[in-house]
Design a protein around this motif. Sequence first.
Motif, PDB file in Angstrom:
ATOM      1  N   GLU A 189      -2.277   0.973 -31.090  1.00  0.00           N
ATOM      2  CA  GLU A 189      -3.310   0.799 -32.103  1.00  0.00           C
ATOM      3  C   GLU A 189      -3.706  -0.666 -32.222  1.00  0.00           C
ATOM      4  N   ALA A 190      -2.704  -1.569 -32.264  1.00  0.00           N
ATOM      5  CA  ALA A 190      -2.997  -2.994 -32.425  1.00  0.00           C
ATOM      6  C   ALA A 190      -3.820  -3.521 -31.264  1.00  0.00           C
ATOM      7  N   TRP A 191      -3.449  -3.113 -30.044  1.00  0.00           N
ATOM      8  CA  TRP A 191      -4.207  -3.530 -28.856  1.00  0.00           C
ATOM      9  C   TRP A 191      -5.652  -3.061 -28.951  1.00  0.00           C
ATOM     10  N   ALA A 192      -5.862  -1.804 -29.297  1.00  0.00           N
ATOM     11  CA  ALA A 192      -7.219  -1.253 -29.365  1.00  0.00           C
ATOM     12  C   ALA A 192      -8.037  -1.908 -30.478  1.00  0.00           C
ATOM     13  N   ALA A 193      -7.414  -2.122 -31.637  1.00  0.00           N
ATOM     14  CA  ALA A 193      -8.138  -2.696 -32.770  1.00  0.00           C
ATOM     15  C   ALA A 193      -8.662  -4.091 -32.450  1.00  0.00           C
ATOM     16  N   ASP A 194      -7.958  -4.822 -31.589  1.00  0.00           N
ATOM     17  CA  ASP A 194      -8.393  -6.164 -31.203  1.00  0.00           C
ATOM     18  C   ASP A 194      -9.553  -6.145 -30.221  1.00  0.00           C
ATOM     19  N   ARG A 195      -9.878  -4.973 -29.661  1.00  0.00           N
ATOM     20  CA  ARG A 195     -10.843  -4.912 -28.564  1.00  0.00           C
ATOM     21  C   ARG A 195     -11.946  -3.878 -28.792  1.00  0.00           C
ATOM     22  N   VAL A 196     -12.259  -3.588 -30.022  1.00  0.00           N
ATOM     23  CA  VAL A 196     -13.359  -2.667 -30.312  1.00  0.00           C
ATOM     24  C   VAL A 196     -14.673  -3.350 -29.946  1.00  0.00           C
ATOM     25  N   LEU A 197     -15.517  -2.640 -29.214  1.00  0.00           N
ATOM     26  CA  LEU A 197     -16.795  -3.198 -28.774  1.00  0.00           C
ATOM     27  C   LEU A 197     -17.654  -3.550 -29.977  1.00  0.00           C
ATOM     28  N   PRO A 198     -18.228  -4.764 -30.007  1.00  0.00           N
ATOM     29  CA  PRO A 198     -19.110  -5.120 -31.116  1.00  0.00           C
ATOM     30  C   PRO A 198     -20.251  -4.118 -31.283  1.00  0.00           C
ATOM     31  N   GLU A 199     -20.615  -3.891 -32.519  1.00  0.00           N
ATOM     32  CA  GLU A 199     -21.661  -2.911 -32.832  1.00  0.00           C
ATOM     33  C   GLU A 199     -22.979  -3.300 -32.165  1.00  0.00           C
ATOM     34  N   GLY A 200     -23.645  -2.310 -31.610  1.00  0.00           N
ATOM     35  CA  GLY A 200     -24.965  -2.512 -31.017  1.00  0.00           C
ATOM     36  C   GLY A 200     -24.955  -2.807 -29.534  1.00  0.00           C
ATOM     37  N   LEU A 201     -23.803  -3.111 -28.959  1.00  0.00           N
ATOM     38  CA  LEU A 201     -23.750  -3.405 -27.527  1.00  0.00           C
ATOM     39  C   LEU A 201     -23.723  -2.123 -26.710  1.00  0.00           C
ATOM     40  N   ASP A 202     -24.459  -2.117 -25.600  1.00  0.00           N
ATOM     41  CA  ASP A 202     -24.348  -1.026 -24.644  1.00  0.00           C
ATOM     42  C   ASP A 202     -22.918  -1.011 -24.124  1.00  0.00           C
ATOM     43  N   PRO A 203     -22.258   0.161 -24.088  1.00  0.00           N
ATOM     44  CA  PRO A 203     -20.861   0.204 -23.626  1.00  0.00           C
ATOM     45  C   PRO A 203     -20.633  -0.442 -22.274  1.00  0.00           C
TER      46      PRO A 203
ATOM     47  N   TYR B   9       0.842  -1.193   0.000  1.00  0.00           N
ATOM     48  CA  TYR B   9       0.000   0.000   0.000  1.00  0.00           C
ATOM     49  C   TYR B   9       0.879   1.245   0.000  1.00  0.00           C
ATOM     50  N   PRO B  10       0.424   2.312  -0.659  1.00  0.00           N
ATOM     51  CA  PRO B  10      -0.816   2.427  -1.441  1.00  0.00           C
ATOM     52  C   PRO B  10      -0.696   1.729  -2.797  1.00  0.00           C
ATOM     53  N   ILE B  11      -1.830   1.227  -3.266  1.00  0.00           N
ATOM     54  CA  ILE B  11      -1.890   0.537  -4.548  1.00  0.00           C
ATOM     55  C   ILE B  11      -2.800   1.330  -5.473  1.00  0.00           C
ATOM     56  N   ASP B  12      -2.292   1.701  -6.619  1.00  0.00           N
ATOM     57  CA  ASP B  12      -3.069   2.462  -7.610  1.00  0.00           C
ATOM     58  C   ASP B  12      -3.526   1.569  -8.757  1.00  0.00           C
ATOM     59  N   GLY B  13      -4.762   1.784  -9.181  1.00  0.00           N
ATOM     60  CA  GLY B  13      -5.225   1.223 -10.433  1.00  0.00           C
ATOM     61  C   GLY B  13      -5.490  -0.262 -10.448  1.00  0.00           C
ATOM     62  N   TRP B  14      -5.803  -0.859  -9.279  1.00  0.00           N
ATOM     63  CA  TRP B  14      -6.213  -2.254  -9.295  1.00  0.00           C
ATOM     64  C   TRP B  14      -7.544  -2.341 -10.045  1.00  0.00           C
ATOM     65  N   GLY B  15      -7.841  -3.473 -10.625  1.00  0.00           N
ATOM     66  CA  GLY B  15      -9.088  -3.633 -11.360  1.00  0.00           C
ATOM     67  C   GLY B  15      -8.823  -4.105 -12.774  1.00  0.00           C
ATOM     68  N   TYR B  16      -9.784  -4.859 -13.322  1.00  0.00           N
ATOM     69  CA  TYR B  16      -9.569  -5.430 -14.651  1.00  0.00           C
ATOM     70  C   TYR B  16     -10.863  -5.521 -15.468  1.00  0.00           C
ATOM     71  N   GLU B  17     -11.786  -4.586 -15.235  1.00  0.00           N
ATOM     72  CA  GLU B  17     -13.070  -4.619 -15.950  1.00  0.00           C
ATOM     73  C   GLU B  17     -13.387  -3.219 -16.466  1.00  0.00           C
ATOM     74  N   GLU B  18     -12.775  -2.834 -17.577  1.00  0.00           N
ATOM     75  CA  GLU B  18     -12.917  -1.466 -18.055  1.00  0.00           C
ATOM     76  C   GLU B  18     -13.429  -1.385 -19.492  1.00  0.00           C
ATOM     77  N   VAL B  19     -14.046  -0.245 -19.782  1.00  0.00           N
ATOM     78  CA  VAL B  19     -14.457   0.084 -21.153  1.00  0.00           C
ATOM     79  C   VAL B  19     -14.320   1.596 -21.308  1.00  0.00           C
ATOM     80  N   GLY B  20     -13.819   2.031 -22.464  1.00  0.00           N
ATOM     81  CA  GLY B  20     -13.605   3.458 -22.668  1.00  0.00           C
ATOM     82  C   GLY B  20     -13.766   3.857 -24.122  1.00  0.00           C
ATOM     83  N   ARG B  21     -13.729   5.156 -24.351  1.00  0.00           N
ATOM     84  CA  ARG B  21     -13.878   5.703 -25.705  1.00  0.00           C
ATOM     85  C   ARG B  21     -12.571   6.356 -26.133  1.00  0.00           C
ATOM     86  N   ILE B  22     -12.146   6.072 -27.353  1.00  0.00           N
ATOM     87  CA  ILE B  22     -10.941   6.694 -27.886  1.00  0.00           C
ATOM     88  C   ILE B  22     -11.204   8.186 -28.096  1.00  0.00           C
ATOM     89  N   VAL B  23     -10.317   9.021 -27.551  1.00  0.00           N
ATOM     90  CA  VAL B  23     -10.466  10.475 -27.691  1.00  0.00           C
ATOM     91  C   VAL B  23      -9.330  11.097 -28.485  1.00  0.00           C
TER      92      VAL B  23
END
Length: 359
Positions: A127-141, A84-98
């Motif tokens: 880019e390669a990492w993001a391209a592999d993980r684009v949310l399928p069309e129609g899914l709620d983010p 401790y302190p521990i920053d940024g634990w967690g592994y369930e994220e979704v975001g928008r490219i800005v």
Amino acid sequence: MSIATNNATVVRFTEALSAELVTDPDDRANRALEPDQVRLETLYSGISAGTELTAYRGSNPYLTKHWNEDTRLFEPASAPSFQYPIDGWGYEEVGRIVEVGSAVTKVSAGDVVYGAWGHRSHHIGTEAWAADRVLPEGLDPIVGIFSQIGAIALNGVLDADVHVGEDVAVFGQGVPGLLCGQLVTANGGDLIAVDAIARRLELATELGARHALNVTDGEVAERIKQITGSGADVSIEISGFAGALQEAIRATAYNSRVIAAGFFQGGADALLLGEEFHHNRISVICSQISGVSRALDHRWSELRLAQTFMRLCAEGRVKAEPLVSHRFAAEQAGEAFTLLHEQPAECVQVVLDFTGGAA
């Protein structure tokens, strides 16, 4: 696009049982991008009520021992792997490219990307990492937060090697168990859901369980034997409780297997290995997301697990949204973790909202 000027934030475990949103010292909101990088603003981040709470509570072995990558052993150490302190634990994220780097062509600003980057407001990836993980069309983010926990559930089902028409008992109906059960059903298995919380069992039934057994009623193994005749063809223990693993062993048919997918903490005095485990020749197989079954590792990877799970959600074959029970503004991270720690029966999937929306 211009670089964002707002400060990045991150959830910090300051000490055991203490979480708060602070300014991220690794300022991913304003750091210059390399040509092949993209910047994301986090939309939602899900809290793992299993593995992640072990870090919040202080019971995770990484906090008291050192994990040796070469020997793959936990070793006593004066300097454990995490402190401790521990920053940024967690592994369930979704975001928008800005923002995208000057050489990026495969993704664009506005694309929604799922992944694991911790409870932080911004992330930078290739880019390669993001391209592999684009949310399928129609899914709620918000469904994007389930990619990693869904991969964990799918890995457990692949380790279970479920066949059409088999009786499969899933012990633990938290988020991974509820996803695991749906994948069992999609794979042709007849699901027996086991838990101690009535609401979770109701949800499991709504999502396809053929039988739902409350452990507080007792005699779980006996009831599974009555339902199936000889016992479950395979059981999956995904709650992380040693007592549940013992009951899964008792409930499983002779010469069959139990998948241990939960993250167990401390000792396991509840295991009675001289009883059903020994006399029924039960195989206990560990399922853990850092690898896949040896029979599948030439074809399956962690990325394929996540991509497959998200595709199943997009096709409507797995439902993740009904598992979201609570949403907190990111600033209320401390309250969210307190709720999960003190009142776990009230929660299924707790989500931190980084969009600025109300709790």
